[in-house]
Design an enzyme around this catalytic site. Structure first.
Site, short mmCIF file in Angstrom:
data_model
loop_
_atom_site.label_atom_id
_atom_site.label_comp_id
_atom_site.label_asym_id
_atom_site.label_seq_id
_atom_site.Cartn_x
_atom_site.Cartn_y
_atom_site.Cartn_z
N HIS A 17 3.02 3.79 12.56
CA HIS A 17 1.84 4.50 13.10
C HIS A 17 2.21 5.48 14.21
O HIS A 17 1.33 6.09 14.79
CB HIS A 17 0.76 3.53 13.62
CG HIS A 17 0.16 2.66 12.57
ND1 HIS A 17 -1.09 2.09 12.68
CD2 HIS A 17 0.63 2.26 11.35
CE1 HIS A 17 -1.36 1.37 11.59
NE2 HIS A 17 -0.32 1.46 10.78
N GLU A 31 -5.23 1.25 2.52
CA GLU A 31 -5.04 0.19 3.51
C GLU A 31 -5.19 0.75 4.92
O GLU A 31 -5.80 0.13 5.79
CB GLU A 31 -3.66 -0.46 3.33
CG GLU A 31 -3.53 -1.83 4.01
CD GLU A 31 -3.19 -1.77 5.49
OE1 GLU A 31 -3.40 -2.76 6.18
OE2 GLU A 31 -2.73 -0.71 5.96
N HIS A 40 0.84 -1.21 0.00
CA HIS A 40 0.00 0.00 0.00
C HIS A 40 0.87 1.24 0.00
O HIS A 40 1.97 1.24 0.56
CB HIS A 40 -1.00 0.00 1.15
CG HIS A 40 -0.42 -0.02 2.54
ND1 HIS A 40 -0.17 1.12 3.26
CD2 HIS A 40 -0.04 -1.05 3.34
CE1 HIS A 40 0.31 0.81 4.45
NE2 HIS A 40 0.41 -0.51 4.54
N ASP A 84 6.12 1.28 6.45
CA ASP A 84 4.69 0.94 6.35
C ASP A 84 4.03 1.90 5.38
O ASP A 84 3.44 2.88 5.78
CB ASP A 84 4.05 1.03 7.75
CG ASP A 84 2.63 0.52 7.76
OD1 ASP A 84 2.19 -0.08 6.78
OD2 ASP A 84 1.93 0.76 8.78
N ASP A 112 -0.55 4.36 0.77
CA ASP A 112 -1.05 5.37 1.70
C ASP A 112 -0.34 5.20 3.04
O ASP A 112 0.18 4.12 3.35
CB ASP A 112 -2.57 5.26 1.88
CG ASP A 112 -3.02 3.93 2.49
OD1 ASP A 112 -2.43 2.89 2.15
OD2 ASP A 112 -3.96 3.94 3.32
N ASP A 149 4.32 -6.30 4.04
CA ASP A 149 3.76 -5.24 4.89
C ASP A 149 3.77 -5.68 6.35
O ASP A 149 2.90 -5.31 7.12
CB ASP A 149 2.32 -4.94 4.42
CG ASP A 149 1.75 -3.69 5.05
OD1 ASP A 149 2.54 -2.84 5.49
OD2 ASP A 149 0.52 -3.56 5.10
N1 BES Z 1 1.34 -3.03 8.02
C1 BES Z 1 0.22 -3.00 8.87
C2 BES Z 1 -0.23 -4.38 9.29
C3 BES Z 1 0.62 -5.00 10.34
C4 BES Z 1 0.79 -4.39 11.56
C5 BES Z 1 1.22 -6.20 10.10
C6 BES Z 1 1.58 -4.97 12.52
C7 BES Z 1 2.01 -6.78 11.05
C8 BES Z 1 2.20 -6.16 12.27
C9 BES Z 1 -0.93 -2.30 8.18
O1 BES Z 1 -0.53 -1.18 7.45
C10 BES Z 1 -1.88 -1.80 9.23
O2 BES Z 1 -1.55 -0.90 9.94
N2 BES Z 1 -3.06 -2.38 9.26
C11 BES Z 1 -4.11 -1.92 10.10
C12 BES Z 1 -5.36 -2.48 9.50
C13 BES Z 1 -6.56 -1.65 9.54
C14 BES Z 1 -6.44 -0.21 9.27
C15 BES Z 1 -7.68 -2.31 8.79
C16 BES Z 1 -3.95 -2.44 11.50
O3 BES Z 1 -3.41 -3.53 11.73
O4 BES Z 1 -4.35 -1.71 12.42
MN MN Z 2 1.03 -1.55 6.31
MN MN Z 3 -0.18 0.47 8.87
#
Ligand code: BES
Ligand code: MN
Ligand code: MN
Length: 467
Positions: free
Chosen positions: A427, A153, A86, A119, A88, A180
């Site tokens: 984040h 995403e 992703h 990320d 974004d 990711d």
């Molecule tokens: N890259 C992350 C997912 C992730 C987080 C994988 C930690 C492994 C470990 C992804 O960008 C993300 O932040 N996903 C969100 C999903 C949501 C917005 C639907 C999440 O996990 O909070």
């Molecule tokens: Mn991600």
């Molecule tokens: Mn993320």
């Protein structure tokens, strides 16, 4: 293959410089003000990919932010790999805590710092540069490769189902790969074989039509903040379990072999705790930290609003309060079912003296990889070659809605090859990407394409939905 690897090694610095240019574009998907930047980010990536002899590069509009699609042909009969990422990124607040500005990427201590570096722009770029290396040194890729880079995403992939439906034929593949996720620790090549799902709601508690004087009305009109606090408190029991009736009904219990495998990971609990800055670990009784984050479901209040937030004191009964609540889900929980159970619970525990409304924000289903499929051994071998170290299987607590959606739609295994680090500040302020991992990630992707070419199709390559 040696030529390809040599090319990757020789262009290390240029690859980083190019990534920096992309990270400068503030593609924050949650903020409508940045919608033009998300578009710019898609266009930027598309033009970089067009320089790599792709057969097709397209920017796909959605009802929200656009995705980028690109395709490279391989030799006839070669398998097709679909790679997802992703473009974004998360918002940047609290901005004051960044050591260098989030959209002016800086290199310090072998790391690239900036929003989206790991990320997920850096991880998408890993594939772009592995592709470039094959195109330049071997004339073409050893497999057919399709790349889909989503722009929503971080806001729950709400238009993803429609995108996958509209482009089912374009996205047909034998194998899927998502970059990711993070590695288990420094220098440990990791293949993630499980992700949690997500159910996200917002609850609104309304009381009087307007804020009231708490001297004149306090004690006689229920305070919505007090009511909401009690409702939130009712969501866990004293053992750290979620107290919503039926919440655990569908949860797949950890099998003894799974627990053994998790326990065998060299996890340093003290170091992990120190990295969080929290005073003590916490969680569901009877489970280890890794089990709690990898394989057990959770419920968290992510934000709460209501009442007077200004300086000093103000004596009121607030008119309203609200909270954002997310649940991480494990197999075989379903987001819709959990939202329904949570909503019913909140309505039941709410005092009659307030009005309660629940809205579902977004969700995603959990994923557990079919690790007995030969492609997992192949991927392990590819990463081990790139890193010169054995690869471990891990699970992660985060969510990527695409993974389960594509796995269900295609029936194909999804490889989660991540090159982040557990303390990468995704984040959060000061997100960073380990530049050594970025480099080894590009090598890993190159070895993976090569290994998959040798594995063969191992699948029918039929479109997402059978015609
Ligand atoms: N890259 C992350 C997912 C992730 C987080 C994988 C930690 C492994 C470990 C992804 O960008 C993300 O932040 N996903 C969100 C999903 C949501 C917005 C639907 C999440 O996990 O909070
Ligand atoms: Mn991600
Ligand atoms: Mn993320």
């Amino acid at each position: 293959m040696q030529d390809v690897i040599a090319f990757i090694d020789a262009h290390r610095q240029r690859f980083v410089d190019e990534l920096v240019e992309w990270v400068r574009i503030p593609s924050v998907s949650s903020d409508p003000k940045h919608a033009p930047d998300v578009r710019k980010s898609a266009d930027h990536l598309a033009s970089r990919l067009r320089e790599l002899d792709a057969a097709r590069v397209e920017v796909w509009p959605t009802a929200g932010h656009p995705a980028v699609f690109a395709e490279w042909p391989g030799p006839p009969g070669a398998p097709t790999l679909l790679v997802y990422g992703h473009h974004d990124v998360q918002p940047i607040d609290p901005i004051g805590e960044w050591v260098s500005p989030p959209f002016e990427p800086a290199i310090r201590a072998g790391r690239l710092w900036g929003r989206g570096v790991v990320d997920d722009k850096g991880q998408v770029y890993i594939h772009a540069k592995a592709i470039e290396s094959f195109v330049r040194k071997a004339g073409r890729l050893p497999i057919h490769l399709k790349l889909i880079v989503e722009g929503e995403e971080e806001v729950g992939s709400v238009n993803l189902d429609a995108l996958l439906r509209d482009h089912a034929r374009d996205l047909a593949a034998d194998f899927v790969c998502v970059s990711d996720t993070a590695m288990f620790g420094r220098g440990i090549p990791s293949l993630c074989v499980g992700l949690r799902g997500l159910a996200y709601i917002e609850v609104f508690v309304d009381g009087p039509a307007t804020d009231l004087h708490s001297g004149s009305f306090g004690g006689a009109i229920l305070n919505p903040v007090n009511a909401l606090a009690r409702m939130i408190a009712s969501l866990h029991d004293d053992d750290g379990r979620v107290a919503v009736p039926g919440f655990y009904d569908e949860v797949a219990a950890l099998r003894p072999e799974e627990r053994e495998e998790v326990a065998s990971r060299p996890f340093d609990e003290r170091e992990w705790l120190a990295s969080t800055g929290a005073p003590a670990p916490w969680g569901e009784a009877g489970y280890s930290t890794l089990e709690r984050t990898w394989a057990r479901p959770t419920l968290d209040c992510c934000g709460i609003a209501g009442g007077f937030q200004g300086e000093g004191a103000k004596t009121i009964i607030p008119a309203r309060a609200s909270a954002k609540i997310s649940c991480r889900l494990v197999p075989h929980q379903e987001p819709d079912d959990i939202v329904r159970k949570l909503t019913e619970h909140l309505r039941r525990v709410a005092p009659a003296a307030v009005r309660v409304r629940v809205e579902s924000l977004h969700g995603g289903r959990p994923y557990l990889a079919p690790t007995d499929h030969p492609v997992y051994e192949v991927a392990k071998r590819a990463f081990s070659k790139a890193f010169g170290k054995p690869t471990v299987f891990i699970r992660e607590g985060g969510s990527i809605p695409f993974v389960r959606t594509i796995a269900d739609a295609t029936g194909k295994p999804c490889l989660l090859m991540g090159f982040g680090q557990p303390d990468e500040n995704a984040h959060a302020p000061n997100e960073w990407l380990d530049l050594e991992n970025f480099h080894l990630g590009i090598r890993s992707a190159a070895y993976l394409y090569d290994e998959i070419a040798r594995l063969g199709r191992g699948g029918s390559g039929r479109p997402l939905e059978s015609e």
